[in-house]
Design a protein around this motif. Structure first.
Motif, PDB file in Angstrom:
ATOM      1  N   GLU A   1       1.049   4.171  -2.868  1.00 17.11           N
ATOM      2  CA  GLU A   1       0.757   5.555  -2.516  1.00 17.11           C
ATOM      3  C   GLU A   1       1.928   6.474  -2.823  1.00 17.11           C
ATOM      4  O   GLU A   1       1.752   7.571  -3.329  1.00 17.11           O
ATOM      5  CB  GLU A   1       0.436   5.657  -1.009  1.00 17.11           C
ATOM      6  N   SER A   2       3.136   6.042  -2.477  1.00 12.05           N
ATOM      7  CA  SER A   2       4.256   6.984  -2.483  1.00 12.05           C
ATOM      8  C   SER A   2       5.531   6.423  -3.088  1.00 12.05           C
ATOM      9  O   SER A   2       6.570   7.079  -3.032  1.00 12.05           O
ATOM     10  CB  SER A   2       4.561   7.389  -1.033  1.00 12.05           C
TER      11      SER A   2
ATOM     12  N   ASN B   1       0.823  -1.215   0.000  1.00 10.96           N
ATOM     13  CA  ASN B   1       0.000   0.000   0.000  1.00 10.96           C
ATOM     14  C   ASN B   1       0.852   1.259   0.000  1.00 10.96           C
ATOM     15  O   ASN B   1       0.562   2.220  -0.719  1.00 10.96           O
ATOM     16  CB  ASN B   1      -0.961  -0.013   1.196  1.00 10.96           C
ATOM     17  N   LEU B   2       1.916   1.258   0.782  1.00 17.63           N
ATOM     18  CA  LEU B   2       2.776   2.437   0.810  1.00 17.63           C
ATOM     19  C   LEU B   2       3.473   2.621  -0.540  1.00 17.63           C
ATOM     20  O   LEU B   2       3.662   3.739  -1.015  1.00 17.63           O
ATOM     21  CB  LEU B   2       3.821   2.316   1.928  1.00 17.63           C
ATOM     22  N   ASP B   3       3.826   1.499  -1.171  1.00 16.20           N
ATOM     23  CA  ASP B   3       4.474   1.563  -2.485  1.00 16.20           C
ATOM     24  C   ASP B   3       3.523   2.225  -3.490  1.00 16.20           C
ATOM     25  O   ASP B   3       3.903   3.116  -4.245  1.00 16.20           O
ATOM     26  CB  ASP B   3       4.855   0.142  -2.923  1.00 16.20           C
TER      27      ASP B   3
ATOM     28  N   MET C   1       2.212   6.444  11.540  1.00 14.04           N
ATOM     29  CA  MET C   1       1.235   5.533  10.933  1.00 14.04           C
ATOM     30  C   MET C   1       0.759   4.498  11.949  1.00 14.04           C
ATOM     31  O   MET C   1      -0.432   4.236  12.085  1.00 14.04           O
ATOM     32  CB  MET C   1       1.871   4.826   9.722  1.00 14.04           C
TER      33      MET C   1
ATOM     34  N   GLN D   1       7.509   8.882  10.260  1.00 14.19           N
ATOM     35  CA  GLN D   1       6.245   8.633   9.553  1.00 14.19           C
ATOM     36  C   GLN D   1       5.694   7.233   9.851  1.00 14.19           C
ATOM     37  O   GLN D   1       4.496   7.043   9.999  1.00 14.19           O
ATOM     38  CB  GLN D   1       6.442   8.801   8.043  1.00 14.19           C
ATOM     39  N   LEU D   2       6.617   6.252   9.956  1.00 10.26           N
ATOM     40  CA  LEU D   2       6.158   4.894  10.279  1.00 10.26           C
ATOM     41  C   LEU D   2       5.575   4.847  11.694  1.00 10.26           C
ATOM     42  O   LEU D   2       4.543   4.225  11.942  1.00 10.26           O
ATOM     43  CB  LEU D   2       7.318   3.906  10.133  1.00 10.26           C
TER      44      LEU D   2
ATOM     45  N   GLU E   1      -6.103   3.293   4.260  1.00 12.13           N
ATOM     46  CA  GLU E   1      -5.750   4.257   3.212  1.00 12.13           C
ATOM     47  C   GLU E   1      -6.981   4.933   2.618  1.00 12.13           C
ATOM     48  O   GLU E   1      -6.996   6.150   2.431  1.00 12.13           O
ATOM     49  CB  GLU E   1      -4.953   3.570   2.086  1.00 12.13           C
TER      50      GLU E   1
ATOM     51  N   LEU F   1       4.812   8.780   3.030  1.00  9.71           N
ATOM     52  CA  LEU F   1       4.654   7.353   2.757  1.00  9.71           C
ATOM     53  C   LEU F   1       3.204   6.972   2.547  1.00  9.71           C
ATOM     54  O   LEU F   1       2.860   6.218   1.654  1.00  9.71           O
ATOM     55  CB  LEU F   1       5.187   6.541   3.949  1.00  9.71           C
ATOM     56  N   VAL F   2       2.336   7.507   3.412  1.00  8.29           N
ATOM     57  CA  VAL F   2       0.921   7.124   3.397  1.00  8.29           C
ATOM     58  C   VAL F   2       0.126   8.030   2.459  1.00  8.29           C
ATOM     59  O   VAL F   2      -0.992   7.736   2.104  1.00  8.29           O
ATOM     60  CB  VAL F   2       0.364   7.195   4.843  1.00  8.29           C
TER      61      VAL F   2
ATOM     62  N   LEU G   1       7.210   4.366  -1.785  1.00  3.23           N
ATOM     63  CA  LEU G   1       8.040   4.213  -0.575  1.00  3.23           C
ATOM     64  C   LEU G   1       8.965   5.401  -0.349  1.00  3.23           C
ATOM     65  O   LEU G   1      10.008   5.261   0.283  1.00  3.23           O
ATOM     66  CB  LEU G   1       8.853   2.911  -0.602  1.00  3.23           C
TER      67      LEU G   1
END
Ligand SMILES: [Zn+2]
Ligand SMILES: [Zn+2]
Length: 480
Positions: free
Chosen positions: A36-37, A32-34, A113, A109-110, A146, A80-81, A39
């Motif tokens: 979205e952003s 999901n992060l990939d 999250m 950020q992690l 998300e 990231l998110v 990573l």
């Protein structure tokens, strides 16, 4: 806690493992992060870059320094998110500020999250700890946490396929994950390509019948590439990996970094070991041993340790420096080559440039001194290649010369072909494989020209973009 791993994907994977997620759960988060952003914790939503007049980096910088004060209400997805909604974008800078870190800090950020997940979506965490499929883990993140505008079946399937890829890469592959993350473990004598200039055979243990695999730290290969490119000459690895059996047989030091795949002893024909050590120091290598006497031999040992240790000779006399960091090499990025060379410049960078010009057919001597002949050759090259004709080899001219030399080496520069990207988000990586860092992403499903193909981790085949921005997985492209 600091993040463990050599790529953002590895770091996020290890982070999620430490948070107690199972392998599918970790895969679902990264997928999901990939999407979205890609990573990238500094990612500013593409649509807003032009509107706000910022790049990822300049946006982060402007928010950090307080020059930009509409972060909370600008509706731009960030990080990231890709946090977008204002209440979440309000909480993020407060959280970063309390930590005294940049808004683009990945670990912050992690943590943020996870804080959101724990406070508002505890059932998502439960699912990520117990998921039994990539789809289940990916969907709980997608549909509950998300919640992008489009959560249709195609989006669910795309993210699940990313999750499955991460699962295959990190959970199933014994060479990634755990203590071997960040290393290649390859069959001895397989001559597996590790990077542009290095194959695994060069690192093989020299013993006979003692081992069947070769272990090599990715970071070590990265260092060697930098050294190779700087001097513009092939490196001879006189000793790479040494398996425990062979190390005992030759009475090598116990605990040697060669035994972990972290070290290489190198020689560059025509270059003084002292110069190699000096350059190694300038790019931030922390373990360096310089040997340059008839008794000790003439070579440089480098390794990937993180605390500085420099020494001289078999006696291991400590050294604090090998000559200081040349001012032109203060950056550690690829761009470190990008400085101006001009009439009057001297040194290895000039010599490397001259050698390339010779390869391209110019009749000059590679003496390391940028005089009228070199300037003339550079002018001629610039004229023939549509570059500003000033006789100065700046970043653009050097890059162009590098490319010309590479084309020449490839023998056939006409292998390019055109593809259409089919994935919504396709990572662009620095090299051919998911083990290379992400340098960007393609999100327009557009038409791209590929100039070179290579095999590598994570896809059946990789293609190099003609723009020079990096490599993409051919599995997500259709030949036009
Ligand atoms: Zn061995
Ligand atoms: Zn060594």
């Amino acid at each position: 806690m600091s993040l463990v791993g050599s790529t953002n994907a590895e770091k996020i994977w290890n982070y999620c493992k430490q948070r107690g997620l199972n392998d599918f759960g970790c895969s679902g988060v990264i997928a999901n992060l990939d999407c979205e952003s890609a990573l990238n914790p500094k990612n500013l939503e593409d649509a807003y870059q032009a509107r706000l007049g910022y790049t990822d980096n300049s946006y982060v910088d402007a928010v950090d320094t307080g020059r930009y004060n509409n972060f909370v209400h600008d509706c731009a997805g960030f990080g990231l998110v890709q946090w977008t909604w204002w209440t979440r974008k309000q909480a993020l800078p407060e959280y970063a500020c309390n930590r005294h870190v940049s808004i683009g800090d990945m670990e912050m950020q992690l943590d943020f999250m996870f804080k959101e997940l724990q406070e508002h979506f505890p059932s998502v965490i439960d699912t990520l700890k117990s998921a039994t499929t990539a789809l289940q883990a990916s969907n709980t993140m997608l549909l509950q946490y998300e919640c992008p505008v489009n959560t249709g079946i195609s989006v669910q399937n795309l993210r699940a396929s990313y999750a499955q890829q991460y699962y295959d890469r990190f959970a199933r592959n014994p060479t990634e994950g755990g203590i071997d993350m960040g290393y290649k473990i390859v069959t001895k004598k397989s001559n597996t390509k590790l990077s542009k200039h290095f194959n695994s055979n060069e690192f093989d243990c020299h013993g006979a019948g003692c081992c069947s695999q070769t272990k090599i730290n990715d970071k070590l290969v990265e260092y060697l590439e930098k050294i190779r490119c700087y001097f513009g000459k092939p490196i001879t690895i006189t000793s790479g990996y040494r398996c425990p059996v062979h190390n005992r047989n030759v009475h090598g030091a116990t605990g040697s970094r060669h035994g972990k795949g972290d070290a290489a002893d190198i020689v560059i024909p025509g270059v003084r070991p002292a110069d190699v050590a000096k350059y190694a120091e300038s790019i931030g290598i922390k373990g360096i041993g310089l040997y340059e006497t008839p008794q000790d031999g003439y070579f440089v040992h480098i390794d990937t340790r993180e605390a500085k240790s420099f020494w001289y000779g078999q006696a291991c006399s400590p050294r604090s420096t090998f000559g200081g960091v040349p001012s032109i090499h203060t950056e550690t990025t690829e761009e470190s080559k990008s400085y101006l060379l001009h009439n009057g410049s001297t040194g290895n960078a000039v010599r490397a440039l001259q050698e390339k010009l010779v390869l391209l057919g110019y009749n000059i001597s590679a003496d390391g001194m940028y005089g009228p002949a070199t300037e003339g050759a550079v002018r001629d090259y610039q004229k023939k290649n549509g570059l500003p004709c000033d006789g100065i080899a700046g970043p653009k001219t050097q890059k162009s010369i590098d490319d010309s030399v590479d084309k020449r080496h490839d023998g056939d520069a006409n292998n390019s072909f055109v593809v259409r990207v089919t994935a919504n988000v396709l990572n662009v990586r620095k090299g051919p494989g998911t083990n290379y860092p992400i340098t960007g992403s393609i999100r327009d499903k557009g038409i791209y020209t590929i100039t070179e193909k290579a095999s590598g981790q994570g896809a059946h085949e990789w293609g190099r973009l003609s723009s020079g921005s990096g490599w993409i997985a051919m599995d997500y492209c259709i030949k036009e």
